[in-house]
Design a protein around this motif. Sequence first.
Motif, PDB file in Angstrom:
ATOM      1  N   CYS A 214      -5.137 -13.917  -5.418  1.00 42.31           N
ATOM      2  CA  CYS A 214      -3.950 -13.615  -6.233  1.00 42.31           C
ATOM      3  C   CYS A 214      -3.635 -14.821  -7.127  1.00 42.31           C
ATOM      4  O   CYS A 214      -3.500 -15.937  -6.626  1.00 42.31           O
ATOM      5  CB  CYS A 214      -2.766 -13.309  -5.318  1.00 42.31           C
TER       6      CYS A 214
ATOM      7  N   CYS B 239       2.486 -11.223  -1.905  1.00 43.22           N
ATOM      8  CA  CYS B 239       3.674 -11.452  -2.746  1.00 43.22           C
ATOM      9  C   CYS B 239       4.063 -10.226  -3.574  1.00 43.22           C
ATOM     10  O   CYS B 239       5.029 -10.268  -4.318  1.00 43.22           O
ATOM     11  CB  CYS B 239       3.460 -12.655  -3.664  1.00 43.22           C
TER      12      CYS B 239
ATOM     13  N   CYS C 238      -0.698  -7.255  -4.757  1.00 42.89           N
ATOM     14  CA  CYS C 238      -1.021  -8.328  -3.805  1.00 42.89           C
ATOM     15  C   CYS C 238      -0.329  -8.017  -2.483  1.00 42.89           C
ATOM     16  O   CYS C 238       0.851  -7.667  -2.461  1.00 42.89           O
ATOM     17  CB  CYS C 238      -0.546  -9.681  -4.348  1.00 42.89           C
TER      18      CYS C 238
ATOM     19  N   CYS D  41       0.234 -16.220  -5.984  1.00 44.76           N
ATOM     20  CA  CYS D  41       0.493 -16.934  -4.720  1.00 44.76           C
ATOM     21  C   CYS D  41      -0.749 -17.640  -4.185  1.00 44.76           C
ATOM     22  O   CYS D  41      -0.641 -18.450  -3.267  1.00 44.76           O
ATOM     23  CB  CYS D  41       1.063 -15.982  -3.683  1.00 44.76           C
TER      24      CYS D  41
HETATM   25 ZN   LIG Z   1       0.130 -12.801  -4.371  1.00 43.01          ZN
END
Ligand SMILES: [Zn+2]
Length: 134
Positions: free
Chosen positions: A123, A106, A103, A126
């Motif tokens: 994602c 994050c 990702c 997050c």
């Molecule tokens: Zn993420």
Amino acid sequence: MNKFKQKLIAFMIGRYGMDEMYFGLFGVWFVLTLINGFAKSTLLNMLSAAALTWALWRFLSRNHAKRRAENEKFLKLWRPLKNWLMFQRDRFRDRKTARYRKCKHCKAIIKLPNQKGKHTVRCPKCGERFDVRI
Ligand SMILES: [Zn+2]
């Protein structure tokens, strides 16, 4: 025989025993012994004997606090390596059905189905959306 068993039990009372570092040292001993089967090196032989001696010495130790502290230090080094090895194993196992991407927000690793092209992914950690190419 019963007397021997009782003596052994009395000898083992209060001993530290096995932990993750014990198995790690046995792993080091095993790998070094295996390599030394081809290399025939005196240094490797001494290192593998040292690993085995250290493992057995820790097993028989009565200083539990120090052995626990050593094990914690060992785990701080071992856990990231173990996680990386497990991830590589999973990545190899799923190589035909899935792709792993990080990702962009994050840094979580996301498993995606192996469908060629450009995709927009959300994602699960997050919730951010980003584009990936497979
Ligand atoms: Zn993420």
